[in-house]
Design a protein around this motif. Structure first.
Motif, PDB file in Angstrom:
ATOM      1  N   ARG A 122      41.593  48.087 -54.870  1.00  0.00           N
ATOM      2  CA  ARG A 122      41.616  46.627 -54.933  1.00  0.00           C
ATOM      3  C   ARG A 122      42.906  46.078 -54.319  1.00  0.00           C
ATOM      4  NH1 ARG A 122      43.609  42.270 -57.199  1.00  0.00           N
ATOM      5  NH2 ARG A 122      42.230  40.532 -57.749  1.00  0.00           N
ATOM      6  N   ASP A 123      44.031  46.693 -54.654  1.00  0.00           N
ATOM      7  CA  ASP A 123      45.313  46.218 -54.122  1.00  0.00           C
ATOM      8  C   ASP A 123      45.363  46.368 -52.604  1.00  0.00           C
ATOM      9  OD1 ASP A 123      46.115  45.589 -56.666  1.00  0.00           O
ATOM     10  OD2 ASP A 123      47.344  47.382 -56.945  1.00  0.00           O
ATOM     11  N   ALA A 124      44.844  47.494 -52.099  1.00  0.00           N
ATOM     12  CA  ALA A 124      44.864  47.718 -50.654  1.00  0.00           C
ATOM     13  C   ALA A 124      43.989  46.705 -49.925  1.00  0.00           C
ATOM     14  CB  ALA A 124      44.405  49.138 -50.340  1.00  0.00           C
ATOM     15  N   VAL A 125      42.822  46.420 -50.485  1.00  0.00           N
ATOM     16  CA  VAL A 125      41.936  45.432 -49.859  1.00  0.00           C
ATOM     17  C   VAL A 125      42.584  44.051 -49.886  1.00  0.00           C
ATOM     18  CG1 VAL A 125      39.717  44.233 -50.050  1.00  0.00           C
ATOM     19  CG2 VAL A 125      39.831  46.721 -50.345  1.00  0.00           C
ATOM     20  N   ALA A 126      43.128  43.656 -51.039  1.00  0.00           N
ATOM     21  CA  ALA A 126      43.751  42.338 -51.156  1.00  0.00           C
ATOM     22  C   ALA A 126      44.931  42.194 -50.196  1.00  0.00           C
ATOM     23  CB  ALA A 126      44.202  42.103 -52.596  1.00  0.00           C
ATOM     24  N   THR A 127      45.736  43.249 -50.071  1.00  0.00           N
ATOM     25  CA  THR A 127      46.880  43.208 -49.162  1.00  0.00           C
ATOM     26  C   THR A 127      46.416  43.113 -47.715  1.00  0.00           C
ATOM     27  OG1 THR A 127      48.195  44.510 -50.720  1.00  0.00           O
ATOM     28  CG2 THR A 127      48.981  44.411 -48.454  1.00  0.00           C
ATOM     29  N   GLY A 128      45.380  43.853 -47.370  1.00  0.00           N
ATOM     30  CA  GLY A 128      44.834  43.771 -46.023  1.00  0.00           C
ATOM     31  C   GLY A 128      44.296  42.396 -45.704  1.00  0.00           C
ATOM     32  N   LEU A 129      43.590  41.803 -46.634  1.00  0.00           N
ATOM     33  CA  LEU A 129      43.056  40.454 -46.411  1.00  0.00           C
ATOM     34  C   LEU A 129      44.175  39.448 -46.184  1.00  0.00           C
ATOM     35  CD1 LEU A 129      40.202  40.436 -49.088  1.00  0.00           C
ATOM     36  CD2 LEU A 129      39.903  40.442 -46.601  1.00  0.00           C
ATOM     37  N   ARG A 130      45.254  39.577 -46.956  1.00  0.00           N
ATOM     38  CA  ARG A 130      46.380  38.659 -46.776  1.00  0.00           C
ATOM     39  C   ARG A 130      47.056  38.864 -45.425  1.00  0.00           C
ATOM     40  NH1 ARG A 130      47.307  39.935 -52.293  1.00  0.00           N
ATOM     41  NH2 ARG A 130      48.906  41.468 -51.699  1.00  0.00           N
ATOM     42  N   GLY A 131      47.003  40.089 -44.897  1.00  0.00           N
ATOM     43  CA  GLY A 131      47.658  40.384 -43.629  1.00  0.00           C
ATOM     44  C   GLY A 131      46.856  40.010 -42.404  1.00  0.00           C
ATOM     45  N   ALA A 132      45.571  39.735 -42.561  1.00  0.00           N
ATOM     46  CA  ALA A 132      44.723  39.437 -41.411  1.00  0.00           C
ATOM     47  C   ALA A 132      44.965  38.030 -40.893  1.00  0.00           C
ATOM     48  CB  ALA A 132      43.256  39.599 -41.793  1.00  0.00           C
ATOM     49  N   ASP A 133      44.862  37.866 -39.584  1.00  0.00           N
ATOM     50  CA  ASP A 133      44.954  36.534 -38.985  1.00  0.00           C
ATOM     51  C   ASP A 133      43.643  35.774 -39.103  1.00  0.00           C
ATOM     52  OD1 ASP A 133      47.708  36.528 -37.586  1.00  0.00           O
ATOM     53  OD2 ASP A 133      46.823  38.445 -37.002  1.00  0.00           O
ATOM     54  N   ALA A 134      42.540  36.504 -39.212  1.00  0.00           N
ATOM     55  CA  ALA A 134      41.232  35.881 -39.411  1.00  0.00           C
ATOM     56  C   ALA A 134      40.367  36.843 -40.218  1.00  0.00           C
ATOM     57  CB  ALA A 134      40.560  35.560 -38.080  1.00  0.00           C
ATOM     58  N   ILE A 135      39.583  36.288 -41.119  1.00  0.00           N
ATOM     59  CA  ILE A 135      38.668  37.071 -41.954  1.00  0.00           C
ATOM     60  C   ILE A 135      37.258  36.582 -41.677  1.00  0.00           C
ATOM     61  CG2 ILE A 135      38.017  37.717 -44.309  1.00  0.00           C
ATOM     62  CD1 ILE A 135      40.926  36.936 -45.118  1.00  0.00           C
ATOM     63  N   VAL A 136      36.350  37.522 -41.469  1.00  0.00           N
ATOM     64  CA  VAL A 136      34.958  37.206 -41.182  1.00  0.00           C
ATOM     65  C   VAL A 136      34.071  37.923 -42.184  1.00  0.00           C
ATOM     66  CG1 VAL A 136      33.074  37.422 -39.501  1.00  0.00           C
ATOM     67  CG2 VAL A 136      35.381  36.843 -38.719  1.00  0.00           C
ATOM     68  N   THR A 137      33.043  37.235 -42.676  1.00  0.00           N
ATOM     69  CA  THR A 137      31.988  37.873 -43.467  1.00  0.00           C
ATOM     70  C   THR A 137      30.646  37.554 -42.808  1.00  0.00           C
ATOM     71  OG1 THR A 137      31.710  35.951 -44.931  1.00  0.00           O
ATOM     72  CG2 THR A 137      33.282  37.648 -45.628  1.00  0.00           C
ATOM     73  N   PRO A 138      29.644  38.407 -42.996  1.00  0.00           N
ATOM     74  CA  PRO A 138      28.346  38.135 -42.382  1.00  0.00           C
ATOM     75  C   PRO A 138      27.490  37.144 -43.157  1.00  0.00           C
ATOM     76  CG  PRO A 138      28.284  40.242 -43.498  1.00  0.00           C
ATOM     77  CD  PRO A 138      29.692  39.741 -43.607  1.00  0.00           C
ATOM     78  N   THR A 139      27.842  36.874 -44.417  1.00  0.00           N
ATOM     79  CA  THR A 139      27.112  35.913 -45.248  1.00  0.00           C
ATOM     80  C   THR A 139      28.091  35.151 -46.130  1.00  0.00           C
ATOM     81  OG1 THR A 139      26.785  37.573 -46.979  1.00  0.00           O
ATOM     82  CG2 THR A 139      24.995  37.311 -45.361  1.00  0.00           C
ATOM     83  N   ALA A 140      27.656  33.995 -46.590  1.00  0.00           N
ATOM     84  CA  ALA A 140      28.451  33.248 -47.560  1.00  0.00           C
ATOM     85  C   ALA A 140      28.533  34.009 -48.883  1.00  0.00           C
ATOM     86  CB  ALA A 140      27.846  31.866 -47.780  1.00  0.00           C
ATOM     87  N   MET A 142      28.890  37.225 -49.271  1.00  0.00           N
ATOM     88  CA  MET A 142      29.985  38.193 -49.187  1.00  0.00           C
ATOM     89  C   MET A 142      31.325  37.482 -49.236  1.00  0.00           C
ATOM     90  SD  MET A 142      30.596  41.376 -49.166  1.00  0.00           S
ATOM     91  CE  MET A 142      32.241  42.091 -49.302  1.00  0.00           C
ATOM     92  N   ARG A 143      31.415  36.309 -48.665  1.00  0.00           N
ATOM     93  CA  ARG A 143      32.641  35.524 -48.776  1.00  0.00           C
ATOM     94  C   ARG A 143      32.950  35.201 -50.239  1.00  0.00           C
ATOM     95  NH1 ARG A 143      32.441  30.023 -45.604  1.00  0.00           N
ATOM     96  NH2 ARG A 143      30.824  29.650 -47.178  1.00  0.00           N
ATOM     97  N   SER A 144      31.938  34.827 -50.996  1.00  0.00           N
ATOM     98  CA  SER A 144      32.133  34.544 -52.412  1.00  0.00           C
ATOM     99  C   SER A 144      32.595  35.783 -53.169  1.00  0.00           C
ATOM    100  CB  SER A 144      30.826  34.022 -53.029  1.00  0.00           C
ATOM    101  OG  SER A 144      30.453  32.787 -52.461  1.00  0.00           O
ATOM    102  N   ALA A 145      32.072  36.944 -52.785  1.00  0.00           N
ATOM    103  CA  ALA A 145      32.489  38.187 -53.441  1.00  0.00           C
ATOM    104  C   ALA A 145      33.963  38.469 -53.189  1.00  0.00           C
ATOM    105  CB  ALA A 145      31.622  39.349 -52.945  1.00  0.00           C
ATOM    106  N   LEU A 146      34.445  38.238 -51.967  1.00  0.00           N
ATOM    107  CA  LEU A 146      35.865  38.445 -51.672  1.00  0.00           C
ATOM    108  C   LEU A 146      36.729  37.514 -52.515  1.00  0.00           C
ATOM    109  CD1 LEU A 146      36.034  38.840 -47.778  1.00  0.00           C
ATOM    110  CD2 LEU A 146      35.857  40.627 -49.517  1.00  0.00           C
ATOM    111  N   ARG A 147      36.309  36.276 -52.630  1.00  0.00           N
ATOM    112  CA  ARG A 147      37.083  35.326 -53.431  1.00  0.00           C
ATOM    113  C   ARG A 147      37.096  35.727 -54.904  1.00  0.00           C
ATOM    114  NH1 ARG A 147      34.594  29.956 -50.394  1.00  0.00           N
ATOM    115  NH2 ARG A 147      36.040  29.983 -48.612  1.00  0.00           N
ATOM    116  N   ARG A 148      35.989  36.243 -55.379  1.00  0.00           N
ATOM    117  CA  ARG A 148      35.870  36.596 -56.791  1.00  0.00           C
ATOM    118  C   ARG A 148      36.673  37.838 -57.145  1.00  0.00           C
ATOM    119  NH1 ARG A 148      30.916  36.412 -56.594  1.00  0.00           N
ATOM    120  NH2 ARG A 148      30.270  38.586 -56.578  1.00  0.00           N
ATOM    121  N   HIS A 149      36.646  38.832 -56.282  1.00  0.00           N
ATOM    122  CA  HIS A 149      37.230  40.126 -56.619  1.00  0.00           C
ATOM    123  C   HIS A 149      38.661  40.314 -56.133  1.00  0.00           C
ATOM    124  CE1 HIS A 149      33.585  41.769 -58.313  1.00  0.00           C
ATOM    125  NE2 HIS A 149      32.901  41.364 -57.261  1.00  0.00           N
ATOM    126  N   TYR A 150      39.069  39.565 -55.108  1.00  0.00           N
ATOM    127  CA  TYR A 150      40.385  39.807 -54.505  1.00  0.00           C
ATOM    128  C   TYR A 150      41.259  38.549 -54.460  1.00  0.00           C
ATOM    129  CZ  TYR A 150      37.670  43.849 -53.177  1.00  0.00           C
ATOM    130  OH  TYR A 150      36.855  44.954 -53.219  1.00  0.00           O
TER     131      TYR A 150
END
Length: 341
Positions: A122-140, A142-150
């Motif tokens: 979880r920490d590695a995923v959250a840190t990676g997401l914060r480091g990205a210049d852009a984040i893409v999901t294929p569905t809304a 999956m976007r909600s899941a990222l917000r919920r879990h990370y």
């Protein structure tokens, strides 16, 4: 562009690369994981992936390997189909695409988020997401899941996956129910389909590795190459995908293009894409799945109507549209970098 050859990410990455090439965007694939790329001679590092057991030494080494590949080709943008490596220093814009994640899988399949055993992930995923210049999901979804879990707070763009046109979709369909997925993967719900197949008047076939599992009522086809699977999709009257977890569902898109009527697990991501063009069934409910399949077997007009609706919707999800959205994103990131340089 990083990828792996374990699942649908390879299809996504290889088709996207080919389509971007027609628009003048040169993409180098760098494959990570235990399976070599499906195209011989490609760049490949045999390593554990971030969601596998005890992967962190390999994640560190594969990150350095990816950085070497990016430097070697003079990359203007790094497109990662994973999370942890986005936290590295790339010196160019980084796009991270969230195809799935362990915590949302655990929630959907096991009924609860992953526990302490997945804290480092979880920490590695959250840190990676914060480091990205852009984040893409294929569905809304999956976007909600990222917000919920990370605890994702930055903007996340939805770009649906796309595939090339289906080579075969017969007007006359075989009286057959087809499914595709790994029989041992509890997320796919194929155990539910096996139970639901009992007593159906049409045969039910499942394409995919069995992993030593046996089935009672479905016919196991084993692993099929994509060309063979698409040909079978072009003949089957019904495609069943009673999944418990599917952040996008590339196999459903392929089946819809093939012209079969869809029977799907009733989960947010599939509702988002196929509501009004499929029959939905609660995951894990074999009686409801049997009834849904029997209903389509008995109702030729409804089956044809749903198949047409799904195919029209799928044709709007072509790989050209997907590639155009990514090209626009790459160009915007590069322009922003030039302004701030």
């Amino acid at each position: 562009m990083s990828t792996d050859a374990v699942g649908g990410v390879w299809t996504y990455a290889s088709e996207l690369r080919a389509e971007l090439a027609t628009a003048g965007v040169d993409v180098t694939l760098a494959t990570l994981g235990p399976q070599p790329p499906l195209e011989p001679g490609g760049r490949w590092l045999d390593c554990r992936l971030e969601w596998q057991d005890d992967p962190w030494d390999d994640v560190r080494a594969s990150g350095e390997w990816l950085r070497e590949q990016a430097r070697a080709v003079g990359a203007d943008v790094v497109h990662l189909n994973g999370y942890a490596h986005a936290a590295l220093d790339w010196n160019v814009p980084v796009v991270t695409v969230a195809h799935s994640c362990v915590l949302s899988w655990h929630e959907a399949v096991r009924g609860a988020p992953g526990g302490a055993a997945w804290a480092r992930y979880r920490d590695a995923v959250a840190t990676g997401l914060r480091g990205a210049d852009a984040i893409v999901t294929p569905t809304a979804a999956m976007r909600s899941a990222l917000r919920r879990h990370y605890d994702l707070t930055q903007r996340c763009r939805v770009i649906p996956n796309g595939v090339s046109a289906h080579p075969l979709a017969l007007a006359t369909r075989e009286r057959l129910v087809l499914a595709a997925g790994r029989l041992w993967d509890e997320a796919k719900g194929l155990d539910t389909l096996d139970a639901a197949a009992q007593g159906l008047p049409w045969p039910v076939e499942v394409a995919g590795a069995a992993g030593g599992r046996e089935a009672r009522y479905v016919r196991l086809l084993g692993h099929l190459q994509r060309v063979a699977l698409r040909a079978r999709m072009g003949r089957a009257a019904i495609f069943a995908h009673p999944t418990r977890y599917e952040p996008f569902g590339l196999v459903v898109l392929e089946a819809a293009l093939g012209g079969g009527a869809l029977v799907l697990g009733d989960i947010d991501s599939l509702r988002e894409q196929w509501d009004g063009a499929a029959v939905f069934v609660k995951p894990g409910d074999s009686a409801a799945l049997h009834a849904a399949l029997q209903g389509l077997v008995d109702d030729d007009p409804l089956r044809s109507k749903l198949a047409r609706a799904a195919r029209v919707r799928a044709q709007a999800r072509d790989v050209g549209t997907t590639a155009g959205a990514y090209r626009e994103l790459y160009e915007r990131l590069c322009a922003r970098r030039r302004v701030t340089a």
